[in-house]
Design an enzyme around this catalytic site. Structure first.
Site, PDB file in Angstrom:
ATOM      1  N   LYS A 116       0.988  -1.270   0.062  1.00  0.00           N
ATOM      2  CA  LYS A 116       0.022   0.023   0.134  1.00  0.00           C
ATOM      3  C   LYS A 116       0.822   1.266  -0.058  1.00  0.00           C
ATOM      4  O   LYS A 116       0.263   2.332  -0.488  1.00  0.00           O
ATOM      5  CB  LYS A 116      -0.961  -0.096   1.111  1.00  0.00           C
ATOM      6  CG  LYS A 116      -1.746  -1.423   1.367  1.00  0.00           C
ATOM      7  CD  LYS A 116      -2.661  -1.645   0.185  1.00  0.00           C
ATOM      8  CE  LYS A 116      -3.267  -2.902   0.006  1.00  0.00           C
ATOM      9  NZ  LYS A 116      -3.643  -3.447  -1.137  1.00  0.00           N
ATOM     10  N   GLY A 164      -8.565  -4.023   3.632  1.00  0.00           N
ATOM     11  CA  GLY A 164      -9.586  -4.612   4.302  1.00  0.00           C
ATOM     12  C   GLY A 164      -9.746  -4.440   5.458  1.00  0.00           C
ATOM     13  O   GLY A 164     -10.543  -4.660   6.504  1.00  0.00           O
ATOM     14  N   ILE A 203      -9.657  10.843   7.905  1.00  0.00           N
ATOM     15  CA  ILE A 203     -10.944  11.261   7.081  1.00  0.00           C
ATOM     16  C   ILE A 203     -12.126  10.652   7.714  1.00  0.00           C
ATOM     17  O   ILE A 203     -12.552   9.687   7.749  1.00  0.00           O
ATOM     18  CB  ILE A 203     -11.059  11.115   5.470  1.00  0.00           C
ATOM     19  CG1 ILE A 203      -9.479  11.153   4.852  1.00  0.00           C
ATOM     20  CG2 ILE A 203     -12.071  11.784   4.962  1.00  0.00           C
ATOM     21  CD1 ILE A 203      -9.358  12.491   4.265  1.00  0.00           C
ATOM     22  N   HIS A 208     -17.027   5.303   0.610  1.00  0.00           N
ATOM     23  CA  HIS A 208     -16.131   4.413   0.035  1.00  0.00           C
ATOM     24  C   HIS A 208     -16.473   4.512  -1.712  1.00  0.00           C
ATOM     25  O   HIS A 208     -17.717   3.920  -2.004  1.00  0.00           O
ATOM     26  CB  HIS A 208     -16.334   3.027   0.593  1.00  0.00           C
ATOM     27  CG  HIS A 208     -15.317   2.004  -0.428  1.00  0.00           C
ATOM     28  ND1 HIS A 208     -14.289   1.384   0.213  1.00  0.00           N
ATOM     29  CD2 HIS A 208     -15.463   1.627  -1.511  1.00  0.00           C
ATOM     30  CE1 HIS A 208     -13.846   0.575  -0.665  1.00  0.00           C
ATOM     31  NE2 HIS A 208     -14.522   0.732  -1.827  1.00  0.00           N
ATOM     32  N   LYS A 237     -18.677  -5.416   2.942  1.00  0.00           N
ATOM     33  CA  LYS A 237     -19.672  -4.799   2.297  1.00  0.00           C
ATOM     34  C   LYS A 237     -20.969  -5.295   2.379  1.00  0.00           C
ATOM     35  O   LYS A 237     -20.916  -6.760   2.244  1.00  0.00           O
ATOM     36  CB  LYS A 237     -19.329  -4.538   0.928  1.00  0.00           C
ATOM     37  CG  LYS A 237     -17.908  -3.836   0.829  1.00  0.00           C
ATOM     38  CD  LYS A 237     -17.251  -3.589  -0.728  1.00  0.00           C
ATOM     39  CE  LYS A 237     -16.093  -2.868  -0.696  1.00  0.00           C
ATOM     40  NZ  LYS A 237     -15.338  -3.100  -1.851  1.00  0.00           N
ATOM     41  N   ARG A 292      -8.060  -7.807  -8.552  1.00  0.00           N
ATOM     42  CA  ARG A 292      -9.009  -9.057  -8.857  1.00  0.00           C
ATOM     43  C   ARG A 292     -10.341  -8.555  -9.319  1.00  0.00           C
ATOM     44  O   ARG A 292     -10.693  -7.463  -9.128  1.00  0.00           O
ATOM     45  CB  ARG A 292      -9.178  -9.671  -7.423  1.00  0.00           C
ATOM     46  CG  ARG A 292     -10.042  -9.012  -6.426  1.00  0.00           C
ATOM     47  CD  ARG A 292     -10.462  -9.522  -5.154  1.00  0.00           C
ATOM     48  NE  ARG A 292     -11.304  -8.808  -4.409  1.00  0.00           N
ATOM     49  CZ  ARG A 292     -10.822  -7.990  -3.526  1.00  0.00           C
ATOM     50  NH1 ARG A 292      -9.294  -7.746  -3.507  1.00  0.00           N
ATOM     51  NH2 ARG A 292     -11.598  -7.052  -2.769  1.00  0.00           N
ATOM     52  N   VAL A 295     -16.561  -9.112  -5.740  1.00  0.00           N
ATOM     53  CA  VAL A 295     -17.817  -9.644  -5.537  1.00  0.00           C
ATOM     54  C   VAL A 295     -19.052  -8.728  -6.035  1.00  0.00           C
ATOM     55  O   VAL A 295     -19.761  -9.326  -6.764  1.00  0.00           O
ATOM     56  CB  VAL A 295     -18.054  -9.544  -4.015  1.00  0.00           C
ATOM     57  CG1 VAL A 295     -19.521  -9.950  -3.501  1.00  0.00           C
ATOM     58  CG2 VAL A 295     -17.203 -10.560  -3.438  1.00  0.00           C
ATOM     59  N   ARG A 338     -26.015  -8.009  -0.547  1.00  0.00           N
ATOM     60  CA  ARG A 338     -25.160  -9.330  -0.291  1.00  0.00           C
ATOM     61  C   ARG A 338     -25.879 -10.106   0.739  1.00  0.00           C
ATOM     62  O   ARG A 338     -26.115  -9.844   1.677  1.00  0.00           O
ATOM     63  CB  ARG A 338     -23.844  -9.298   0.175  1.00  0.00           C
ATOM     64  CG  ARG A 338     -22.824  -8.378  -0.678  1.00  0.00           C
ATOM     65  CD  ARG A 338     -21.234  -8.525  -0.245  1.00  0.00           C
ATOM     66  NE  ARG A 338     -20.802  -7.754  -0.976  1.00  0.00           N
ATOM     67  CZ  ARG A 338     -19.154  -7.870  -0.662  1.00  0.00           C
ATOM     68  NH1 ARG A 338     -18.627  -8.432  -0.051  1.00  0.00           N
ATOM     69  NH2 ARG A 338     -18.481  -6.954  -1.585  1.00  0.00           N
TER      70      ARG A 338
HETATM   71  C1  MV4 Z   1      -9.379   5.283   6.115  1.00  0.00           C
HETATM   72  C2  MV4 Z   1     -10.558   5.986   6.714  1.00  0.00           C
HETATM   73  C3  MV4 Z   1     -10.259   7.289   7.084  1.00  0.00           C
HETATM   74  N1  MV4 Z   1      -9.273   7.842   6.710  1.00  0.00           N
HETATM   75  N2  MV4 Z   1      -8.289   6.133   5.716  1.00  0.00           N
HETATM   76  C4  MV4 Z   1     -10.813   0.827   5.777  1.00  0.00           C
HETATM   77  C5  MV4 Z   1     -10.705  -0.098   4.895  1.00  0.00           C
HETATM   78  C6  MV4 Z   1      -9.399   0.080   4.338  1.00  0.00           C
HETATM   79  N3  MV4 Z   1      -9.407  -0.006   2.923  1.00  0.00           N
HETATM   80  C7  MV4 Z   1      -9.288   1.819   4.603  1.00  0.00           C
HETATM   81  N4  MV4 Z   1     -10.422   2.131   5.424  1.00  0.00           N
HETATM   82  C8  MV4 Z   1     -10.372   3.394   5.839  1.00  0.00           C
HETATM   83  N5  MV4 Z   1      -9.362   4.161   5.622  1.00  0.00           N
HETATM   84  C9  MV4 Z   1      -8.220   7.438   6.249  1.00  0.00           C
HETATM   85  N6  MV4 Z   1      -7.028   8.040   5.943  1.00  0.00           N
HETATM   86  C10 MV4 Z   1     -11.499   5.362   7.151  1.00  0.00           C
HETATM   87  C11 MV4 Z   1     -11.547   3.933   6.526  1.00  0.00           C
HETATM   88  C12 MV4 Z   1     -12.724   3.179   6.947  1.00  0.00           C
HETATM   89  C13 MV4 Z   1     -13.693   2.722   6.127  1.00  0.00           C
HETATM   90  C14 MV4 Z   1     -13.306   3.012   4.415  1.00  0.00           C
HETATM   91  C15 MV4 Z   1     -14.116   2.636   3.604  1.00  0.00           C
HETATM   92  C16 MV4 Z   1     -15.301   1.682   3.902  1.00  0.00           C
HETATM   93  C17 MV4 Z   1     -15.674   1.403   5.374  1.00  0.00           C
HETATM   94  C18 MV4 Z   1     -14.720   1.969   6.122  1.00  0.00           C
HETATM   95  C19 MV4 Z   1     -14.968   1.696   7.636  1.00  0.00           C
HETATM   96  C20 MV4 Z   1     -14.215   2.223   8.584  1.00  0.00           C
HETATM   97  C21 MV4 Z   1     -13.136   2.771   8.220  1.00  0.00           C
END
Ligand code: MV4
Length: 446
Positions: A116, A164, A203, A208, A237, A292, A295, A338
């Site tokens: 990452k 994830g 943030i 998402h 999700k 990939r 889903v 889902r």
């Molecule tokens: C974050 C964030 C807030 N700020 N990064 C969760 C999964 C991983 N792929 C990254 N994630 C997050 N990264 C920053 N800088 C909040 C999350 C996050 C989140 C992101 C997408 C969907 C659901 C979430 C649930 C909790 C936290």
């Protein structure tokens, strides 16, 4: 095009890939574990090979067993589906060494984008907004504190090998940062055998949003618009939709173009997803790339009328994409729910068992992707997702109405499923307005 491929997966995605193969005149051989020996979709495959016991490490995750099956079945390629070996660069490498095409990106891009920190760096080079944070890995506590004070609290600590949601910790000040670092490091070591961490500005209440991309070996890269996957629970999700209801046409275009810059910078080939966070001011920031098919790919298929699995097969067999970006249109709204064998009233505990009654919904614009049928058994050994219900309608309002009707029609008995939870979300007025963020499910459902 290939004449025969191996499907190194199970359940609904194995069936989904069998269907795409047959539409292209490709023979599909599927592997299965002892726990899946009675699965009905095996009958639809051109051949089925038992690769071991129920335990994934001894079957669906076993590279030697899958390669042996590929050799015995005499296939030209392997489709990994999602999960299991789908993002394992080593597996893709072994396939190449054995002269078997991997239906996915190159091992090099899987390796690069699996890191990452390297992916953030790549997005930066592609002039895509990344979330302010550390340049690379954080070496020690002192460095983390220095960066956190520069970007400002709250910050989030993430694992370089993560994704994830595992190995992530939020910190609000220097004191909690120390504890968060130790906890994140330990979790990352335990989960990924890699304790490398980085820091980003946290943030708050984001959405998402992810962009579906497809690229061929000739350097053509196309996007198939975005999906909104904000409805999650503990990083799983629950509901996805396309298009994202929160963004305007201009933001959509910038987002999709940004995704394509990332893909081109990575020399990426095959289907992939570029993930972004959308903040409250609708600014988007690059998060990571999933190498990939996902889903939730059906929502994109419904709004664009393109079969993404077929594109994966065509590209892996060396074909170029005979499409122009302007010919990829999106129309209407698609939503996917889902359906997991889980009990929403009992903290979403898994609910395996034998299905005595199975009545799928139907009607205009209703799609059900499932391997379930009456009399089949949902095994406790695997992921609890047993079905995907997708609706496609002209407007979001109609899509929600039809989804609610379809969820009410859907009978899967006697096991508990996430159908009631999905109905509850779809009946929520904030959801109907599209005013949601990633904490929505925890706030309204628990
Ligand atoms: C974050 C964030 C807030 N700020 N990064 C969760 C999964 C991983 N792929 C990254 N994630 C997050 N990264 C920053 N800088 C909040 C999350 C996050 C989140 C992101 C997408 C969907 C659901 C979430 C649930 C909790 C936290």
């Amino acid at each position: 095009m290939f004449s025969r491929i191996l499907i190194a997966n199970r359940g609904e995605i194995a069936l989904r890939i069998i269907r795409a193969c047959h539409e292209l005149g490709v023979e599909a051989v599927v592997v299965y574990s002892e726990a899946d020996a009675d699965a009905e979709y095996l009958q639809l495959a051109d051949d089925a090979i038992c690769i071991g016991p129920a335990k994934p490490t001894d079957s669906y995750l076993s590279i030697p067993r899958i390669i042996s099956a590929a050799e015995i079945a005499d296939v030209q390629a392997v489709h990994p589906g999602y999960g299991f070996l789908a993002e394992n660069a080593h597996f893709a490498e072994v396939c190449a060494e054995c002269g078997i095409a991997f239906i996915g990106p190159t091992p090099e891009s899987m390796h690069l984008l699996g890191d990452k920190i390297a992916a953030r760096d790549l997005a930066n080079r592609a002039r895509v907004f990344v979330i302010p944070g550390s340049e690379g890995a954080i070496e020690d506590e002192a460095e983390a504190i220095k960066i956190a004070n520069k970007i400002g609290y709250p910050v989030i600590i993430k694992a370089a090998a993560g994704g994830g949601g595992r190995g992530m910790r939020v910190a609000h000040n220097d004191i909690t940062l120390r504890g968060a670092l130790g906890a994140a490091r330990a979790e990352a070591e335990a989960t990924f055998k890699n304790g490398v961490l980085y820091v980003e500005k946290f943030i708050s209440e984001p959405r998402h949003v992810e962009v579906q991309v497809v690229a061929d070996r000739a350097g053509n890269a196309l996007h198939f618009y975005e999906r909104d996957c904000t409805i999650q629970r503990r990083h799983q999700k629950l509901i996805e939709e396309s298009p994202c209801p929160a963004i305007d046409e201009k933001t959509r275009e910038e987002l999709c173009k940004a995704a394509l810059r990332v893909v081109k910078e990575a020399n990426y080939v095959n289907a992939g997803t570029v993930e972004f966070l959308l903040d409250k001011d609708n600014r988007f920031y690059f998060m990571e790339v999933n190498t990939r098919i996902q889903v939730e790919h059906p929502v994109t298929e419904m709004v664009t009328d393109h079969d993404l699995i077929k594109w994966q097969l065509k590209i892996a067999s060396g074909q170029t994409i005979d499409l122009r970006q302007k010919d990829i249109k999106h129309s209407g709204v698609a939503i996917e729910c889902r359906i997991n064998a889980e009990d929403p009233a009992n903290n979403f505990a898994p609910c395996p068992g034998t299905i005595s009654k199975f009545i799928p919904p139907g009607g205009m614009g209703v799609r059900v992707d499932t391997h379930l049928h009456q009399g089949c058994t949902v095994s406790p050994h695997y992921d609890s997702m047993v079905s995907k219900l997708i609706v496609h309608k002209k407007t979001r309002e109609e899509a929600i109405t039809t989804m609610k009707q379809a969820l009410r029609e859907f009978k899967i008995e006697p096991i508990k499923t996430t159908i009631p939870a999905c109905l509850q979300i779809l009946s929520n007025s904030e959801y109907a307005k599209g005013q949601i963020d990633t904490s929505f499910v925890e706030r309204y459902i628990g």
